[in-house]
Design a protein around this motif. Structure first.
Motif, mmCIF file in Angstrom:
data_model
loop_
_atom_site.group_PDB
_atom_site.id
_atom_site.type_symbol
_atom_site.label_atom_id
_atom_site.label_comp_id
_atom_site.label_asym_id
_atom_site.label_seq_id
_atom_site.Cartn_x
_atom_site.Cartn_y
_atom_site.Cartn_z
ATOM 1 N N LEU A 57 -38.312 -22.786 21.721
ATOM 2 C CA LEU A 57 -38.872 -22.202 20.575
ATOM 3 C C LEU A 57 -38.303 -22.745 19.206
ATOM 4 N N ILE A 58 -37.782 -23.840 19.151
ATOM 5 C CA ILE A 58 -37.144 -23.880 18.054
ATOM 6 C C ILE A 58 -37.793 -25.536 17.774
ATOM 7 N N ALA A 59 -38.199 -25.773 16.305
ATOM 8 C CA ALA A 59 -38.701 -26.853 15.814
ATOM 9 C C ALA A 59 -38.090 -27.157 14.561
ATOM 10 N N VAL A 60 -38.049 -28.749 14.448
ATOM 11 C CA VAL A 60 -37.068 -29.326 13.277
ATOM 12 C C VAL A 60 -37.912 -30.053 12.449
ATOM 13 N N GLU A 61 -37.995 -29.966 11.308
ATOM 14 C CA GLU A 61 -38.818 -30.709 10.146
ATOM 15 C C GLU A 61 -40.390 -30.511 10.586
ATOM 16 N N LYS A 62 -40.692 -29.264 10.894
ATOM 17 C CA LYS A 62 -41.968 -28.950 11.101
ATOM 18 C C LYS A 62 -43.077 -29.067 9.916
ATOM 19 N N THR A 79 -41.588 -17.029 17.756
ATOM 20 C CA THR A 79 -41.544 -15.930 18.893
ATOM 21 C C THR A 79 -42.065 -16.659 20.211
ATOM 22 N N SER A 80 -41.579 -15.704 21.211
ATOM 23 C CA SER A 80 -42.348 -16.476 22.607
ATOM 24 C C SER A 80 -44.017 -16.330 22.634
ATOM 25 N N GLU A 81 -44.383 -15.733 21.664
ATOM 26 C CA GLU A 81 -45.997 -15.644 21.529
ATOM 27 C C GLU A 81 -46.475 -16.972 20.721
ATOM 28 N N GLY A 82 -45.563 -17.925 20.066
ATOM 29 C CA GLY A 82 -45.641 -18.853 19.324
ATOM 30 C C GLY A 82 -45.979 -18.675 17.776
ATOM 31 N N LEU A 83 -45.493 -17.356 17.349
ATOM 32 C CA LEU A 83 -45.761 -17.051 16.070
ATOM 33 C C LEU A 83 -44.308 -17.517 15.303
ATOM 34 N N PRO A 84 -44.434 -17.951 13.976
ATOM 35 C CA PRO A 84 -43.244 -18.125 13.322
ATOM 36 C C PRO A 84 -42.415 -16.899 13.263
ATOM 37 N N LEU A 112 -46.331 -19.358 6.321
ATOM 38 C CA LEU A 112 -45.818 -19.059 7.839
ATOM 39 C C LEU A 112 -45.756 -17.571 7.985
ATOM 40 N N GLU A 113 -45.343 -16.687 7.167
ATOM 41 C CA GLU A 113 -45.422 -15.328 7.468
ATOM 42 C C GLU A 113 -44.084 -15.026 8.643
ATOM 43 N N ALA A 114 -42.952 -15.501 8.404
ATOM 44 C CA ALA A 114 -42.013 -15.376 9.359
ATOM 45 C C ALA A 114 -41.029 -13.949 9.105
ATOM 46 N N ASN A 115 -40.395 -13.536 10.225
ATOM 47 C CA ASN A 115 -39.865 -12.218 10.048
ATOM 48 C C ASN A 115 -38.446 -12.252 9.384
ATOM 49 N N TYR A 116 -37.775 -13.685 9.338
ATOM 50 C CA TYR A 116 -36.539 -13.778 8.879
ATOM 51 C C TYR A 116 -36.509 -14.932 8.007
ATOM 52 N N LEU A 117 -35.774 -15.265 6.941
ATOM 53 C CA LEU A 117 -35.572 -16.102 6.224
ATOM 54 C C LEU A 117 -33.865 -16.613 6.308
ATOM 55 N N ILE A 118 -33.373 -17.683 6.382
ATOM 56 C CA ILE A 118 -31.905 -18.167 6.292
ATOM 57 C C ILE A 118 -32.092 -19.357 5.439
ATOM 58 N N THR A 119 -30.929 -19.032 4.542
ATOM 59 C CA THR A 119 -30.590 -20.627 3.771
ATOM 60 C C THR A 119 -29.162 -20.724 3.929
#
Length: 149
Positions: A57-62, A79-84, A112-119
């Motif tokens: 479920l993890i992508a790098v430099e997408k 997500t397991s459904e393929g959503l960011p 992307l409309e992800a649920n979480y952002l991390i810096t």
């Protein structure tokens, strides 16, 4: 490389022609070991080992396109459904996390409309949950484990 504010992990590192390379288990290849890459690889391991996110479920430099410009997310977890689900923006330890860093990841998230952002710069980590209803970030102490989503 510098000790980070993350657990210590074992990495496959090799040198060639006066450069160091680290094996990226997501991309399945050796990549040049820069300070930012050191942070990225630690954070990928953190997501897998500590937070139990599946490698699949993890992508790098997408790649993503914003206003006709090609950008790349450092780490994107789906997500397991393929959503960011989570976007992670990594900086080198010498780079301070600023409002500009949050603005950069927020621009990515408009698309992307992800649920979480991390810096993270490996020393400091900022975790945010998106409150889309009120159009704001909710800062968290950490992100949930994979099973807690």
């Amino acid at each position: 490389m510098q000790q980070l504010n993350l657990p210590i992990y074992k990495f496959r590192i090799k040198s060639s022609e006066n450069k160091y390379f680290i094996f990226d288990i997501i991309r399945k290849k050796y990549v040049v070991l820069t300070p930012e890459e050191w942070v990225r690889q630690h954070f990928v391991q953190y997501l897998i080992e500590e937070k139990n996110y599946p490698i699949s479920l993890i992508a790098v430099e997408k790649k993503l396109t914003i206003n006709k410009l090609t950008k790349r997310t450092d780490i994107l977890v789906f997500t397991s459904e393929g959503l960011p689900h989570i976007i992670v923006e990594c900086k080198a330890p010498s780079i301070k996390i600023t409002q500009d860093t949050f603005d950069q990841i927020a621009r990515y998230n408009l698309k992307l409309e992800a649920n979480y952002l991390i810096t993270t710069n490996g020393l400091e980590h900022f975790y945010c949950k998106m409150d889309t209803e009120n159009e704001q970030y909710i800062f968290l102490k950490n992100i949930p484990n994979y099973k807690d989503n």
